[in-house]
Motif scaffolding. Structure first.
Motif, short mmCIF file in Angstrom:
data_model
loop_
_atom_site.label_atom_id
_atom_site.label_comp_id
_atom_site.label_asym_id
_atom_site.label_seq_id
_atom_site.Cartn_x
_atom_site.Cartn_y
_atom_site.Cartn_z
N TYR A 106 8.16 2.97 3.41
CA TYR A 106 7.52 2.08 4.39
C TYR A 106 8.17 2.35 5.74
O TYR A 106 9.18 3.09 5.83
CB TYR A 106 7.69 0.61 3.98
N CYS A 107 7.64 1.76 6.79
CA CYS A 107 8.08 2.07 8.15
C CYS A 107 8.94 0.95 8.72
O CYS A 107 8.54 -0.22 8.69
CB CYS A 107 6.86 2.28 9.06
N LEU A 123 3.14 2.31 12.79
CA LEU A 123 3.53 1.30 13.78
C LEU A 123 3.07 -0.09 13.36
O LEU A 123 3.81 -1.07 13.49
CB LEU A 123 2.93 1.65 15.15
N ALA A 124 1.84 -0.17 12.84
CA ALA A 124 1.31 -1.47 12.41
C ALA A 124 2.12 -2.03 11.25
O ALA A 124 2.46 -3.23 11.24
CB ALA A 124 -0.16 -1.32 12.02
N GLN A 125 2.44 -1.19 10.28
CA GLN A 125 3.23 -1.67 9.14
C GLN A 125 4.61 -2.11 9.60
O GLN A 125 5.12 -3.15 9.17
CB GLN A 125 3.35 -0.58 8.08
N PHE A 139 0.91 7.35 -6.80
CA PHE A 139 -0.06 8.42 -6.52
C PHE A 139 0.51 9.56 -5.67
O PHE A 139 -0.21 10.48 -5.31
CB PHE A 139 -1.28 7.83 -5.80
N HIS A 140 1.80 9.48 -5.32
CA HIS A 140 2.45 10.51 -4.52
C HIS A 140 1.75 10.69 -3.16
O HIS A 140 1.73 11.80 -2.61
CB HIS A 140 2.51 11.85 -5.27
N PHE A 141 1.17 9.61 -2.62
CA PHE A 141 0.61 9.63 -1.27
C PHE A 141 1.73 9.31 -0.29
O PHE A 141 2.12 8.16 -0.13
CB PHE A 141 -0.52 8.61 -1.13
N THR A 142 2.26 10.32 0.35
CA THR A 142 3.43 10.12 1.20
C THR A 142 3.13 10.17 2.68
O THR A 142 4.01 9.88 3.50
CB THR A 142 4.50 11.18 0.88
N ASP A 143 1.91 10.54 3.06
CA ASP A 143 1.58 10.63 4.48
C ASP A 143 1.00 9.31 4.98
O ASP A 143 0.18 8.68 4.31
CB ASP A 143 0.56 11.74 4.73
N PRO A 194 0.81 -1.24 0.00
CA PRO A 194 0.00 0.00 0.00
C PRO A 194 0.83 1.27 0.00
O PRO A 194 0.53 2.21 -0.75
CB PRO A 194 -0.84 -0.13 1.28
N THR A 195 1.88 1.31 0.82
CA THR A 195 2.64 2.56 0.93
C THR A 195 3.64 2.72 -0.22
O THR A 195 3.86 3.84 -0.70
CB THR A 195 3.39 2.62 2.27
N VAL A 196 4.25 1.62 -0.68
CA VAL A 196 5.22 1.73 -1.77
C VAL A 196 4.53 2.16 -3.05
O VAL A 196 4.96 3.13 -3.71
CB VAL A 196 5.96 0.39 -1.97
N LEU A 197 3.45 1.49 -3.42
CA LEU A 197 2.73 1.89 -4.63
C LEU A 197 2.03 3.23 -4.45
O LEU A 197 1.91 4.01 -5.40
CB LEU A 197 1.73 0.81 -5.03
#
Length: 314
Positions: free
Chosen positions: A180-181, A100-102, A89-93, A81-84
């Motif tokens: 990613y975290c 924490l969950a990731q 889509f430039h969703f960086t937040d 979800p975060t990488v793509l």
């Protein structure tokens, strides 16, 4: 302005980072990531379907391979979800608790991966060093217990990480180094004593990856001694050939994670882009290549693929 929780000094969100300065070409960078995700998901699902469909493959070696495939799917989906989102889509937040969950799941699947590789080494050890008792030692109930033990060990080791981070005031920044975290990336933003986090992080590395790698090395020393005592050269090659896929999987997992740990601790002058690339190799290469390796090197899996596609064609 970054929003902070006034009581615990946690940012409301973290900002993920892809490749700094390359934002204009993120849509091109996303293409190889999409290919990697599709390959990982299709390859591991294919392995699971083949083993599930053929009862002759319901043997310890292939059941452990299924565990590895499920874990590789979990690793791939935990970052997807975060990488793509970052590159497409430039969703960086990402919200603090979501981060924490990731982080928890990425580290959990990594630790479980290590445990499964140990279980697979034990499987090869029994198969080669004690073949007459292979079926009685690795029964299906025992395989299930081994799988549960690996999951429980990994979960109990990783559970403290989110709580250790939540106790820290995050006040230096809210910008992470990856899309990613990770625990090591999040704690560097804290303005507090990190001794507990660093000591526990080192403990988990030694307790999990250190001990697991030693057990795997010990298993292969015993396997090599047994193989060298086999009189027939052809039988020696046959015995070693059954280990090739597992050895490749071990190298794919431990070489990148060891290299990344060395770079983080001693490679202060290593370019940041190299660290980013190594972290992607550590997370993406094993889920993508493990099913490829087992499909190429394992005759039964190859036959299962041929049967599956020939059936579809007919």
């Amino acid at each position: 302005m970054v929003g902070f929780n006034s009581t615990s000094f946690h940012p409301a969100t973290f900002q993920l980072t892809g490749f700094p300065g390359q934002e204009a070409v993120y849509h091109w960078i996303a293409i190889p990531f999409v290919v990697l995700y599709v390959t990982a998901v299709v390859g591991n699902c294919l392995v699971l379907c083949i083993v599930w469909a053929d009862r002759r493959l319901h043997q310890p070696m292939y059941l452990f391979l299924c565990m590895l495939s499920v874990n590789d799917l979990g690793m791939a989906l935990s970052t997807l979800p975060t990488v793509l989102g970052t590159f497409l889509f430039h969703f960086t937040d990402i919200a603090f608790n979501s981060c924490l969950a990731q982080m928890f799941f990425i580290h959990l699947f990594s630790h479980i991966d290590s445990g499964i590789l140990v279980a697979m080494a034990f499987d090869r050890f029994v198969a080669i060093c004690n073949p007459l008792r292979y079926g009685t030692i690795l029964t299906h109930p025992r395989i299930v217990r081994i799988g549960l033990a690996v999951v429980i060990k990994g979960t109990s080791t990783i559970i403290p990480f989110p709580f250790l981070i939540k106790r820290l005031p995050i006040c230096k920044s809210n910008v992470l180094s990856h899309a990613y975290c990770l625990h090591s990336d999040m704690i560097r933003l804290a303005c507090a004593d990190l001794t507990v986090n660093n000591v526990y992080g080192l403990f988990t590395i030694v307790f999990t990856f250190g001990l697991d790698s030693l057990f795997i090395i010990f298993s292969y020393i015993k396997i090599l001694k047994t193989v060298l005592n086999i009189a027939s050269h052809e039988q020696r090659l046959t015995a070693l050939n059954t280990c090739i896929s597992h050895i490749c999987a071990v190298l794919l997992f431990f070489v990148p994670i060891t290299s990344l740990s060395v770079i983080h601790r001693f490679g202060k002058n290593v370019p940041h882009v190299v660290q980013i690339l190594m972290s992607y190799v550590y997370l993406f290469v094993p889920p993508v290549l493990n099913p490829v390796i087992y499909s190429v090197k394992t005759k039964e899996i190859r036959k299962g693929i041929f049967r599956l596609f020939s059936r579809d064609i007919m």
